[in-house]
Write a protein that holds these residues in place. Structure first.
Motif, PDB file in Angstrom:
ATOM      1  N   VAL A  45       0.810  -1.206  -0.178  1.00 16.81           N
ATOM      2  CA  VAL A  45       0.094   0.070  -0.034  1.00 16.81           C
ATOM      3  C   VAL A  45       0.955   1.328   0.044  1.00 16.81           C
ATOM      4  O   VAL A  45       1.727   1.321   0.881  1.00 16.81           O
ATOM      5  N   PHE A  46       0.702   2.155  -0.816  1.00 15.01           N
ATOM      6  CA  PHE A  46       1.348   3.598  -0.938  1.00 15.01           C
ATOM      7  C   PHE A  46       0.347   4.464  -0.614  1.00 15.01           C
ATOM      8  O   PHE A  46      -0.640   4.663  -1.344  1.00 15.01           O
ATOM      9  N   HIS A  47       0.212   5.007   0.576  1.00 15.04           N
ATOM     10  CA  HIS A  47      -0.744   6.137   0.909  1.00 15.04           C
ATOM     11  C   HIS A  47      -0.020   7.471   0.762  1.00 15.04           C
ATOM     12  O   HIS A  47       0.850   7.939   1.740  1.00 15.04           O
ATOM     13  N   CYS A  48      -0.412   8.212  -0.261  1.00 11.53           N
ATOM     14  CA  CYS A  48       0.292   9.394  -0.345  1.00 11.53           C
ATOM     15  C   CYS A  48      -0.506  10.948   0.074  1.00 11.53           C
ATOM     16  O   CYS A  48      -1.751  10.453  -0.535  1.00 11.53           O
ATOM     17  N   PHE A  49      -0.022  11.485   0.613  1.00 11.99           N
ATOM     18  CA  PHE A  49      -0.834  12.703   1.049  1.00 11.99           C
ATOM     19  C   PHE A  49       0.225  13.972   1.192  1.00 11.99           C
ATOM     20  O   PHE A  49       1.297  13.801   0.936  1.00 11.99           O
ATOM     21  N   VAL A  58       4.700  10.081   1.974  1.00 14.11           N
ATOM     22  CA  VAL A  58       3.931   8.768   1.555  1.00 14.11           C
ATOM     23  C   VAL A  58       4.141   7.665   2.681  1.00 14.11           C
ATOM     24  O   VAL A  58       5.336   7.890   3.285  1.00 14.11           O
ATOM     25  N   TYR A  61       3.238   0.384   3.531  1.00 17.59           N
ATOM     26  CA  TYR A  61       3.215  -0.827   4.349  1.00 17.59           C
ATOM     27  C   TYR A  61       2.593  -1.895   3.453  1.00 17.59           C
ATOM     28  O   TYR A  61       1.901  -1.753   2.353  1.00 17.59           O
ATOM     29  N   GLN A  63      -0.072  -4.809   3.496  1.00 17.21           N
ATOM     30  CA  GLN A  63      -1.437  -5.087   4.035  1.00 17.21           C
ATOM     31  C   GLN A  63      -1.433  -6.278   4.629  1.00 17.21           C
ATOM     32  O   GLN A  63      -1.292  -7.411   4.305  1.00 17.21           O
ATOM     33  N   PRO A  68      -3.660  -0.930  10.177  1.00 20.05           N
ATOM     34  CA  PRO A  68      -3.974   0.377   9.212  1.00 20.05           C
ATOM     35  C   PRO A  68      -4.673   1.613  10.489  1.00 20.05           C
ATOM     36  O   PRO A  68      -4.732   2.631  10.177  1.00 20.05           O
ATOM     37  N   ASN A  72      -3.769   5.270  10.881  1.00 19.10           N
ATOM     38  CA  ASN A  72      -4.685   6.388  10.642  1.00 19.10           C
ATOM     39  C   ASN A  72      -4.745   7.409  11.742  1.00 19.10           C
ATOM     40  O   ASN A  72      -4.662   8.810  11.746  1.00 19.10           O
ATOM     41  N   ILE A  76      -1.185   9.490  10.427  1.00 20.18           N
ATOM     42  CA  ILE A  76      -1.739  10.241   9.240  1.00 20.18           C
ATOM     43  C   ILE A  76      -2.535  11.491   9.900  1.00 20.18           C
ATOM     44  O   ILE A  76      -2.398  12.656   9.468  1.00 20.18           O
TER      45      ILE A  76
END
Length: 508
Positions: A45-49, A58, A61, A63, A68, A72, A76
């Motif tokens: 998972v690439f969580h870009c923000f 980014v 991690y 899954q 998660p 979050n 995040i």
């Protein structure tokens, strides 16, 4: 067409040469590197923000291996809502375990271990977040090492749980755990455990050298490690002790030994090991010493029975009938009157059949495995006797041998005796008692030459140390265990103060 296909030159995959490179701090380049590295990996998972300070970031991690919800809530959300959260030390992120990473290789190792990695634009380092989460089995009693009295907990497949079980029993900071990764692709975590000042320095260095010398694609179980580091790979006897019990590991650590824990398996390795290590049970130290000594005295002769009884039966009935009492030999001869095979072939067939039944009982589901093995043995044995294929005496001999082999506490050592039983039967069937004596001499010579991390396999017997017999031939009371086993030349000799024998009350 097929010939052209098979002879077509296949290009080797090009390895990423920048994997050991340092993080550049340029967001687009760092993100592109990881996207190329984890191409065709749907579970990455690439969580870009963008943070509240308009910095691109980014989180990478796997899954299922990371949490998660915690990610979050604790990572995040602060980065999106709190001023200064993206500072140099990320002081506003409420995660207890964080580590700074400088290279791509360190980031990949962290991601593979289930630890999310945070990369931000302008930072030439990444942040490893201690938010790993994975499904794990509950701590249960080891099936293969059950005891009547003693701890009921056993190791699991999670390395962190196993190390915590050891820490719960040894609170001293002298308990050291050195971690390393073995396996080019699996990168399995392996931990070398020892107690400082108890384990010899040369033993620790030798273990580290052997572990670091392993170069293999992957490690799936501790047996992989065992075959790489044992002294004599071609010996039928195990030279390292494997166990699922934390109390067994701790007891051996307190005697100056080392232990090796491998992630993904509940079986740990203990070194060095001696012959008596495989004949002793952990429950020997939880019962009163009189009971434990009696059990050991029963176990030792049955150890010889499991190895030699079929061979002696074959030798006596084939070459040395004069050694059998007259009434007994007449009864045995009448029972074997209609048996079409020689005694050696009869014994060989029965032993192979018994081993097949035992293996079938292990591989079948638990609900029917024990029933099939027991019923199969009874039905086949009775049917073979009625059909005149084998004699009743041979069924009795094989049954006693099987029961004797079950008395060996360690499965690996019992399997070694089962292997050696067949060449001993061949020697007995060809040379009689002389062949058995030659086989025994060969086994003893081999055991005298055998070493486990340099320690003689027959320690306490050869070389003999009279003060060490208190925990080999007998199980002395604990107030007699003043000294540790002589595993190395230099060792921490005393493990308790002397004169601890209970004193009877004085009559006033």
């Amino acid at each position: 067409m097929l010939r052209k296909l098979f002879h077509k030159k296949i290009d080797k995959p090009v390895e990423n040469k920048d994997i050991k490179g340092k993080i550049t701090g340029i967001y687009s380049e760092d993100l592109q590197f990881f996207q190329n590295t984890y191409k065709d990996c749907f579970d990455i998972v690439f969580h870009c923000f963008e943070t509240i300070e308009q910095r691109k970031a980014v989180i990478i991690y796997i899954q299922g291996l990371s949490d998660p919800e915690e990610l979050n809530e604790n990572v995040i959300k602060p980065l999106l809502t709190t001023e200064g959260a993206s500072g140099e030390r990320f002081s506003m992120i409420p995660v207890s375990q964080m580590k700074t990473l400088k290279t791509y290789e360190e980031c990949i190792q962290s991601i593979s271990a289930g630890l999310p990695v945070l990369i931000m634009d302008g930072d030439e380092s990444a942040l490893s977040l201690g938010l790993a989460k994975s499904e794990k089995r509950n701590i249960e009693e080891p099936v293969g090492e059950s005891v009547i009295r003693g701890p009921r907990e056993g190791f699991t497949e999670v390395l962190a749980v196993n190390t915590s079980l050891l820490r719960r029993k040894i609170h001293s900071p002298k308990l050291k755990m050195l971690q390393m990764s073995i396996g080019k692709y699996s990168q399995t975590s392996v931990v070398l455990v020892y107690i400082e000042d108890l384990a010899a320095t040369q033993l620790i260095e030798e273990a580290k050298q052997r572990l670091e010398g392993i170069d293999i694609d992957g490690i799936l179980e501790s047996s992989y490690i065992e075959e790489f580091i044992e002294d004599t790979p071609r010996s039928p006897f195990p030279q390292l002790l494997s166990t699922e019990r934390p109390d067994t590991v701790v007891a051996n650590l307190l005697e100056g030994r080392i232990a090796i824990l491998v992630d993904g398996t509940p079986f740990s390795i203990i070194a060095p090991a001696t012959l008596f290590s495989f004949i002793q049970s952990s429950e020997d130290y939880y019962q009163r010493y009189i009971i434990s000594t009696m059990i050991r005295w029963i176990r030792y002769p049955f150890f010889l029975v499991s190895l030699l009884l079929p061979s002696f039966y074959v030798a006596l009935t084939t070459f040395h009938q004069e050694m059998i009492p007259t009434d007994l030999i007449i009864s045995m001869a009448s029972a074997r009157e209609f048996v079409p095979f020689p005694t050696f072939i009869e014994a060989f067939l029965m032993e192979i059949t018994f081993e097949a039944l035992r293996e079938a009982g292990l591989r079948l589901p638990k609900q029917i495995g024990s029933a099939v093995s027991i019923v199969g043995a009874l039905v086949i044995g009775e049917s073979a006797v009625q059909a005149g294929i084998v004699s009743p005496a041979m069924v009795i001999v094989v049954s006693i041998t099987g029961i004797a082999s079950f008395m060996i506490p360690r499965y690996a050592f019992g399997f070694s005796l089962r292997i050696l039983r067949f060449p001993m039967m061949i020697l007995a069937g060809t040379l009689g008692i002389l062949g058995i004596m030659l086989g025994i001499c060969g086994i003893v010579i081999h055991l005298c030459k055998l070493r486990s991390f340099g320690v003689p396999y027959l320690s306490t017997l050869a070389p003999a140390h009279a003060d060490q017999f208190k925990d080999s031939l007998v199980r002395a009371p604990f107030w007699k265990f003043n000294t540790r086993p002589r595993l190395t030349g230099k060792y921490n000799q005393y493990r308790q103060s002397s004169n601890q024998k209970p004193k009877p009350p004085t009559n006033e």
